[in-house]
Design an enzyme around this catalytic site. Sequence first.
Site: not given
Ligand SMILES: *Cc1c(COP(=O)(O)O)cnc(C)c1O
Length: 397
Positions: A72-73, A252, A339
């Site tokens: 997600g990040t 990769t 986080c």
């Molecule tokens: C967990 C989360 C992220 C980050 O995702 P990662 O896969 O840990 O990098 C970003 N946005 C929201 C809303 C999340 O809940």
Amino acid sequence: MSKEIYLDHAATTATDPKVLEAMLPYFCENYGNPSSIYKLGRNANAAIDAARKTVANVLQAKHGEIIFTSGGTESVNLALFGFARRNTKRSSRPKGHIITTVIEHSCVLEACKTLEYEGFDVTYLPVDENGIVNRKNVVEAVRDDTILVSIMYANNEIGTIQPIAEIGKALKQINEGRAKNGQQKIAFHSDACQAAGYLNLKVNDLGVDLLTINGSKIYGPKGVGILYIRDGIMLEPLLRGGGQEKGLRGGTENVAGIVGIAKALELVTLNRAVETKRLSALQKYFFDKLSRIKDITINGSLENRLPNNVNISIAKIEGESAVLYLDAKGIYCSSASACSASSHKPSHVIMALGRSAQDAQGTLRFTMGRGTLKKDIDFTVSELKIIIDKLRSISAV
Ligand SMILES: *Cc1c(COP(=O)(O)O)cnc(C)c1O
């Protein structure tokens, strides 16, 4: 000790055994590099292709509009930095205007902060006392030099669902006016990491140009993400290398992870309606039980909310102490998002609801999931009552 009760699915989820099973052949058997032209490579490449089609199906997008990232990040960073840097008015200051909200995940807020250093203007929209962004506020914040809007689909701390489709519609209208004047279109990104298991992800219903999903929150593997990029949206890559993922992400490919996230998304989508109904009933039960405890405030809207999220503030209680007491009973929950838990700052999301720092310190988040049963809620609430009494008697001394 009795069994463990995991109520922190917003932090991460266990990998679905079916997902793991789909991933396993891509470690020791089909280990080829997807860029290699011989069969072992072609097999790996075909697996990524199939995964891309699966994801595109769920989003009702085109196959070529999906790319895979490390989570997600990274998807958020690629969407925001990639779009801003590629669509910059280099000669002007500010370089462009971006609209987001004060309740975003830290990966959005930190990226925006850095973009401010780079010369962009960022507007951080407030939310109402229920934790919802107002469409009208978004429209009113749009300026002539606005290039990008980024608003999360569902919040990771309080589970509130933002009116993404409504905002998408409003931006579409603005963009139609802009097109007539030959002006650049405003792009719309949404962070759907928390929403992906429970809400409609059809990109045309939402009106988004960019959409972020990760594996970690949908019973998929950690360290893999999806970014939907609408045709015609140009991004500057963050990782330059061998031209993988349409040149947007060198390196990769994480073949097993990609196979896993696609399988996970497929499975949560199949189970979505049934699981939403089941968890909504449990959520109501949970809130009803909690509301009978003195001095508890529910954070966030009850109507526009993910079905698995329960977030409360408890007067005169340190959230972290409660988390540790519950931990000793085998119950896992969190006092803030995973986080920000290490930063010891009061949650920016709870503060944005207009609460005091003291309320924010006494916040607990329970996020249910596939394995959560009614008896888990019963046990959790009864232990919570004992803990609250204990902590209050300590603080009263
Ligand atoms: C967990 C989360 C992220 C980050 O995702 P990662 O896969 O840990 O990098 C970003 N946005 C929201 C809303 C999340 O809940």
